[in-house]
Write a protein that holds these residues in place. Structure first.
Motif, PDB file in Angstrom:
ATOM      1  N   LEU A  43      12.433 -60.118  -2.900  1.00 39.25           N
ATOM      2  CA  LEU A  43      13.260 -59.992  -1.699  1.00 39.25           C
ATOM      3  C   LEU A  43      14.717 -60.268  -2.060  1.00 39.25           C
ATOM      4  O   LEU A  43      15.019 -61.252  -2.734  1.00 39.25           O
ATOM      5  CB  LEU A  43      12.821 -60.992  -0.636  1.00 39.25           C
ATOM      6  N   ARG A  44      15.580 -59.400  -1.589  1.00 38.91           N
ATOM      7  CA  ARG A  44      17.015 -59.589  -1.837  1.00 38.91           C
ATOM      8  C   ARG A  44      17.748 -59.650  -0.505  1.00 38.91           C
ATOM      9  O   ARG A  44      17.525 -58.825   0.380  1.00 38.91           O
ATOM     10  CB  ARG A  44      17.554 -58.443  -2.705  1.00 38.91           C
ATOM     11  N   LEU A  45      18.635 -60.618  -0.395  1.00 43.64           N
ATOM     12  CA  LEU A  45      19.346 -60.857   0.849  1.00 43.64           C
ATOM     13  C   LEU A  45      20.429 -59.806   1.057  1.00 43.64           C
ATOM     14  O   LEU A  45      21.262 -59.579   0.179  1.00 43.64           O
ATOM     15  CB  LEU A  45      19.964 -62.256   0.824  1.00 43.64           C
TER      16      LEU A  45
ATOM     17  N   GLU B  95      20.095 -73.529  -1.884  1.00 41.84           N
ATOM     18  CA  GLU B  95      21.023 -74.632  -2.048  1.00 41.84           C
ATOM     19  C   GLU B  95      20.823 -75.606  -0.896  1.00 41.84           C
ATOM     20  O   GLU B  95      20.183 -75.287   0.100  1.00 41.84           O
ATOM     21  CB  GLU B  95      22.465 -74.099  -2.063  1.00 41.84           C
ATOM     22  N   ARG B  96      21.385 -76.778  -1.046  1.00 42.94           N
ATOM     23  CA  ARG B  96      21.046 -77.844  -0.106  1.00 42.94           C
ATOM     24  C   ARG B  96      21.583 -77.629   1.297  1.00 42.94           C
ATOM     25  O   ARG B  96      21.242 -78.358   2.219  1.00 42.94           O
ATOM     26  CB  ARG B  96      21.512 -79.179  -0.667  1.00 42.94           C
ATOM     27  N   ASN B  97      22.445 -76.613   1.481  1.00 40.86           N
ATOM     28  CA  ASN B  97      22.860 -76.317   2.851  1.00 40.86           C
ATOM     29  C   ASN B  97      21.905 -75.341   3.526  1.00 40.86           C
ATOM     30  O   ASN B  97      22.065 -75.034   4.709  1.00 40.86           O
ATOM     31  CB  ASN B  97      24.280 -75.746   2.876  1.00 40.86           C
ATOM     32  N   PHE B  98      20.917 -74.852   2.801  1.00 42.65           N
ATOM     33  CA  PHE B  98      19.900 -73.932   3.315  1.00 42.65           C
ATOM     34  C   PHE B  98      20.465 -72.612   3.796  1.00 42.65           C
ATOM     35  O   PHE B  98      19.765 -71.847   4.432  1.00 42.65           O
ATOM     36  CB  PHE B  98      19.134 -74.547   4.500  1.00 42.65           C
ATOM     37  N   ASN B  99      21.736 -72.317   3.544  1.00 44.32           N
ATOM     38  CA  ASN B  99      22.297 -71.084   4.074  1.00 44.32           C
ATOM     39  C   ASN B  99      21.666 -69.847   3.461  1.00 44.32           C
ATOM     40  O   ASN B  99      21.403 -68.865   4.144  1.00 44.32           O
ATOM     41  CB  ASN B  99      23.810 -71.041   3.872  1.00 44.32           C
ATOM     42  N   LYS B 100      21.450 -69.883   2.159  1.00 42.15           N
ATOM     43  CA  LYS B 100      20.910 -68.711   1.479  1.00 42.15           C
ATOM     44  C   LYS B 100      19.675 -69.092   0.701  1.00 42.15           C
ATOM     45  O   LYS B 100      19.598 -70.161   0.114  1.00 42.15           O
ATOM     46  CB  LYS B 100      21.940 -68.111   0.524  1.00 42.15           C
ATOM     47  N   PHE B 101      18.710 -68.167   0.702  1.00 45.02           N
ATOM     48  CA  PHE B 101      17.485 -68.333  -0.062  1.00 45.02           C
ATOM     49  C   PHE B 101      17.416 -67.203  -1.088  1.00 45.02           C
ATOM     50  O   PHE B 101      17.639 -66.046  -0.745  1.00 45.02           O
ATOM     51  CB  PHE B 101      16.255 -68.259   0.854  1.00 45.02           C
ATOM     52  N   TYR B 102      17.088 -67.547  -2.314  1.00 46.32           N
ATOM     53  CA  TYR B 102      16.970 -66.555  -3.378  1.00 46.32           C
ATOM     54  C   TYR B 102      15.519 -66.505  -3.823  1.00 46.32           C
ATOM     55  O   TYR B 102      14.917 -67.537  -4.118  1.00 46.32           O
ATOM     56  CB  TYR B 102      17.868 -66.929  -4.553  1.00 46.32           C
ATOM     57  N   PHE B 103      14.982 -65.294  -3.864  1.00 49.58           N
ATOM     58  CA  PHE B 103      13.567 -65.111  -4.166  1.00 49.58           C
ATOM     59  C   PHE B 103      13.367 -64.539  -5.563  1.00 49.58           C
ATOM     60  O   PHE B 103      14.182 -63.754  -6.055  1.00 49.58           O
ATOM     61  CB  PHE B 103      12.924 -64.163  -3.154  1.00 49.58           C
ATOM     62  N   GLY B 104      12.253 -64.912  -6.185  1.00 48.92           N
ATOM     63  CA  GLY B 104      11.831 -64.270  -7.417  1.00 48.92           C
ATOM     64  C   GLY B 104      11.229 -62.903  -7.124  1.00 48.92           C
ATOM     65  O   GLY B 104      11.106 -62.498  -5.962  1.00 48.92           O
TER      66      GLY B 104
END
Lengths: 116, 113
Positions: A43-45, B95-104
């Motif tokens: 998944l890419r944002l 990151e600790r602000n939870f703003n962005k999530f990066y997926f594998g």
């Protein structure tokens, strides 16, 4: 169930046409996200929103725009669709639990877009 | 930006065998770590997460993952898999602000009878 619905669930369109995908939530969550899912890429944002009229770009924002005129709706627009935008698009919301940010994302069922 | 690597795109395993799905991340800052599961034609669901405290976290259906800061890893394990565990599994960091999530890129677990 965080009350997320995506529409349309399936769409086939032609190159160069505009497309808008809608994400609707019923629980007043502040943060909403659009991701695309492609084989081998996960998944890419694309874009995310942290409030009404507050949005920011993600990793793959080129060719996409978003709008959030009210809390419950987050729209993703492809101004002129290309074949490389054929994908499954997921909307997600970030949920607070007991007033604390637990970091959990809830996902919609996805919208499968095919650009011919 | 963060990055997440899942080296195994597919993992075939027989029912009742143990399994490990590998996840490594790169980040210059402290992060939170997650595993999500996706069943066919569905969205992703949270399986487990590491925010703080004990480095070993467990899910309600028998999966566990261990945060290893020195190796920047968050591998997912289950001692005995079931057919119903067949799905695609995604590791994610925030990151600790939870703003962005990066997926594998995901690992497809195929449990065979």
């Amino acid at each position: 169930d965080a009350g997320i619905t995506q529409s349309p669930r399936h769409k086939v369109t032609e190159t160069g046409t505009p497309v808008t995908l809608r994400c609707h939530q019923t629980e007043n969550h502040r943060y909403m996200y659009w991701y695309r899912q492609d084989p081998g890429h996960g998944l890419r944002l694309i874009h995310y929103s942290y409030g009404v009229k507050d949005t920011d770009k993600g990793e793959v924002s080129d060719g996409y725009s978003v709008s959030r005129s009210k809390t419950e709706d987050f729209l993703l627009t492809l101004e002129s669709a290309t074949s490389s935008q054929t994908s499954v698009y997921f909307c997600a919301i970030r949920v607070l639990a007991g007033g604390l940010n637990t970091g959990e994302l809830f996902f919609g069922e996805g919208s499968r877009l095919t650009v011919l | 930006a963060q990055s997440v690597t899942q080296l195994d795109s597919q993992v075939p395993v027989f029912e009742e065998a143990p399994v490990e799905l590998r996840c490594n991340y790169s980040s210059s800052v402290s992060v939170y770590l997650f595993w999500y599961v996706q069943y066919p034609n569905q969205g992703l669901q949270l399986l487990l997460k590491y925010l703080s405290g004990s480095t070993l976290v467990e899910s309600i259906n028998g999966f566990e993952a261990e945060f290893n800061k020195s190796q920047t890893s968050f591998h997912l394990r289950k001692p005995s898999v079931h057919i119903s565990d067949t799905a695609e599994y995604f590791c994610a960091v925030s990151e600790r602000n939870f703003n962005k999530f990066y997926f594998g890129s995901g690992t497809k677990l195929n449990v065979k009878p």
